[in-house]
Write an enzyme that holds these catalytic residues in place. Structure first.
Site, PDB file in Angstrom:
ATOM      1  CE1 TYR A 142     -32.605 -32.452  -2.541  1.00 34.07           C
ATOM      2  CE2 TYR A 142     -31.678 -30.292  -2.062  1.00 34.07           C
ATOM      3  CZ  TYR A 142     -31.930 -31.318  -2.954  1.00 34.07           C
ATOM      4  OH  TYR A 142     -31.489 -31.214  -4.245  1.00 34.07           O
ATOM      5  CE  LYS A 146     -29.556 -34.283  -4.349  1.00 36.82           C
ATOM      6  NZ  LYS A 146     -29.217 -35.100  -5.526  1.00 36.82           N
TER       7      LYS A 146
HETATM    8  C1  UD1 Z   1     -33.841 -25.853  -5.248  1.00 38.35           C
HETATM    9  C2  UD1 Z   1     -34.143 -27.260  -5.746  1.00 38.35           C
HETATM   10  C3  UD1 Z   1     -33.237 -28.249  -5.065  1.00 38.35           C
HETATM   11  C4  UD1 Z   1     -31.807 -27.829  -5.353  1.00 38.35           C
HETATM   12  C5  UD1 Z   1     -31.577 -26.422  -4.841  1.00 38.35           C
HETATM   13  C6  UD1 Z   1     -30.208 -25.920  -5.194  1.00 38.35           C
HETATM   14  C7  UD1 Z   1     -36.414 -27.738  -6.510  1.00 38.35           C
HETATM   15  C8  UD1 Z   1     -37.795 -28.147  -6.151  1.00 38.35           C
HETATM   16  N1  UD1 Z   1     -35.549 -27.579  -5.483  1.00 38.35           N
HETATM   17  O1  UD1 Z   1     -34.148 -25.729  -3.842  1.00 38.35           O
HETATM   18  O2  UD1 Z   1     -33.453 -29.543  -5.571  1.00 38.35           O
HETATM   19  O3  UD1 Z   1     -30.905 -28.709  -4.760  1.00 38.35           O
HETATM   20  O4  UD1 Z   1     -32.504 -25.535  -5.460  1.00 38.35           O
HETATM   21  O5  UD1 Z   1     -30.020 -26.036  -6.568  1.00 38.35           O
HETATM   22  O6  UD1 Z   1     -36.103 -27.553  -7.677  1.00 38.35           O
HETATM   23  N2  UD1 Z   1     -41.046 -20.572  -3.149  1.00 38.35           N
HETATM   24  C9  UD1 Z   1     -42.116 -19.706  -3.219  1.00 38.35           C
HETATM   25  N3  UD1 Z   1     -43.258 -20.131  -3.846  1.00 38.35           N
HETATM   26  C10 UD1 Z   1     -43.388 -21.380  -4.381  1.00 38.35           C
HETATM   27  C11 UD1 Z   1     -42.285 -22.266  -4.294  1.00 38.35           C
HETATM   28  C12 UD1 Z   1     -41.135 -21.820  -3.662  1.00 38.35           C
HETATM   29  O7  UD1 Z   1     -42.054 -18.572  -2.735  1.00 38.35           O
HETATM   30  O8  UD1 Z   1     -44.458 -21.695  -4.941  1.00 38.35           O
HETATM   31  C13 UD1 Z   1     -39.796 -20.087  -2.528  1.00 38.35           C
HETATM   32  C14 UD1 Z   1     -39.208 -21.020  -1.495  1.00 38.35           C
HETATM   33  O9  UD1 Z   1     -39.769 -20.802  -0.224  1.00 38.35           O
HETATM   34  C15 UD1 Z   1     -37.732 -20.632  -1.575  1.00 38.35           C
HETATM   35  C16 UD1 Z   1     -37.532 -20.267  -3.051  1.00 38.35           C
HETATM   36  O10 UD1 Z   1     -38.832 -19.986  -3.555  1.00 38.35           O
HETATM   37  O11 UD1 Z   1     -37.459 -19.520  -0.778  1.00 38.35           O
HETATM   38  C17 UD1 Z   1     -36.915 -21.390  -3.880  1.00 38.35           C
HETATM   39  O12 UD1 Z   1     -37.632 -22.571  -3.614  1.00 38.35           O
HETATM   40  P1  UD1 Z   1     -37.486 -23.900  -4.531  1.00 38.35           P
HETATM   41  O13 UD1 Z   1     -37.753 -23.571  -5.950  1.00 38.35           O
HETATM   42  O14 UD1 Z   1     -38.292 -24.971  -3.876  1.00 38.35           O
HETATM   43  O15 UD1 Z   1     -35.920 -24.177  -4.500  1.00 38.35           O
HETATM   44  P2  UD1 Z   1     -34.861 -24.412  -3.308  1.00 38.35           P
HETATM   45  O16 UD1 Z   1     -35.535 -24.773  -2.034  1.00 38.35           O
HETATM   46  O17 UD1 Z   1     -33.949 -23.238  -3.318  1.00 38.35           O
END
Ligand code: UD1
Length: 319
Positions: A142, A146
């Site tokens: 990803y 980008k």
């Molecule tokens: C997000 C965005 C991505 C963007 C980036 C930078 C989404 C889905 N992803 O990625 O498009 O380019 O920010 O702006 O919006 N986590 C949990 N529990 C959950 C889901 C996630 O613990 O149920 C953790 C993940 O492992 C990670 C963190 O939360 O460590 C953030 O995850 P996520 O919200 O998916 O965002 P990014 O991967 O940072």
């Protein structure tokens, strides 16, 4: 002015469309509804043109670009873990799709293309906050997709004279972020879990941090990026400049919602970065960007939105 918003039925897209309409602009949306929803545009449906189609279809993109002044290219596969599972599909949508948009924008002689880039382009950096001058080093398909988008924008500026701005968003959250998939943004997942009385899942120890950015700030940056002089060809961080761990965020949500989170800790996700925090100096100077909604205030508003939506959906199900 006429704006094309690709991905305009999605989370960031539909919030951006609302603001464009509020300011009296003409808007055309291109969205294949793979992640976006027409319901997100319900409030402006009679004021915009909606075309169901994909950025991966060059003809569709050529058609919608005609007569457009500004392109906000927000359509994408947004999930890091999904890109780890499906790298080809992520590349097809995020790289080939972006190239289609750029070719059509060039042919239509639009004034500028603004691209939803990502902080994931940085990968793990030895220091925080992350500054645009740091060498990019993505650690997920990803993040690569980008970053390639940014490079294409810059090259289209140099080779064809297409004005362009890339905005590296930092974890945008807020109303309309869809919590409905395991790939959804973490704050939407946390809010939905609390509302459903389920355990929020934390991947890893919860001490990873993000510069969570309320949607209103991202929308503001999108609009500034269209018209700011001296911005073309540049890449900007769009965040708040702060960073918050998931554990801290859950404690805040407990306070705001009055509910106990009781999270479950699962193994860390592949492709995840550990920490993220934006230096927003360049966006401040060149775009005139200033975060308007801080993290806690944004989280409170977001919780209230999910709460109200959940209640009205429950009411509909009862009838
Ligand atoms: C997000 C965005 C991505 C963007 C980036 C930078 C989404 C889905 N992803 O990625 O498009 O380019 O920010 O702006 O919006 N986590 C949990 N529990 C959950 C889901 C996630 O613990 O149920 C953790 C993940 O492992 C990670 C963190 O939360 O460590 C953030 O995850 P996520 O919200 O998916 O965002 P990014 O991967 O940072």
């Amino acid at each position: 002015m006429r704006y094309l918003v690709t991905g305009g039925a999605g989370f960031i897209g539909s919030n951006t469309v609302d603001e464009l309409v509020r300011r009296g602009h003409s808007v055309v949306v291109l969205d294949d509804l793979s992640a976006g929803k027409e319901a997100n545009l319900a409030g402006v449906a009679d004021k915009i043109e909606f075309i169901r189609g994909s950025i991966t279809d060059p003809d569709a993109v050529q058609k919608v670009c005609r007569g457009v002044d500004y392109v906000l290219h927000l359509a994408a596969r947004t999930s890091v873990p999904r890109s780890v599972k499906e790298p080809l599909e992520t590349n097809r949508i995020n790289v080939d799709g972006t190239l289609n948009v750029l070719v059509a924008a060039r042919d239509a002689k639009v004034r500028r293309v603004v691209f939803a880039a990502s902080s994931s382009a940085y990968g793990e950096t030895p220091t925080l906050p992350k500054v645009e001058t740091m060498p990019p080093a993505p650690i997920s398909p990803y993040g690569i997709s980008k970053l390639v988008g940014e490079l294409y924008l810059r090259v289209f500026g140099q080779v064809y004279g297409v004005e362009n701005v890339s905005l590296r968003y930092f974890n945008v959250f807020g109303p309309r972020q869809d919590p409905g998939s395991p790939y959804s943004g973490v704050l939407s997942r946390f809010c939905a879990a609390l509302l459903e009385g389920e355990q929020p899942v934390v991947f890893g120890d919860g001490e990873q941090s993000r510069d969570f950015t309320h949607i209103e700030n991202a929308v503001n940056a999108n609009l500034l990026a269209c018209e700011a002089p001296n911005a073309s060809g540049l890449v900007f961080n769009v965040g708040t400049g702060g960073r918050y761990t998931l554990n801290h965020t859950l404690r805040l949500l407990e306070k705001i919602s009055g509910k106990r989170a009781n999270p479950r800790y699962d193994p860390p996700r592949e492709g995840d970065i550990r920490d993220s925090q934006a230096d927003i100096g360049l966006a401040r100077t060149i775009l005139g960007y200033e975060p308007r909604v801080g993290f806690e205030e944004g989280l409170r508003r977001t919780w209230e939105w999910y709460y109200a939506t959940h209640r009205s959906e429950a009411a509909v199900q009862r009838t």
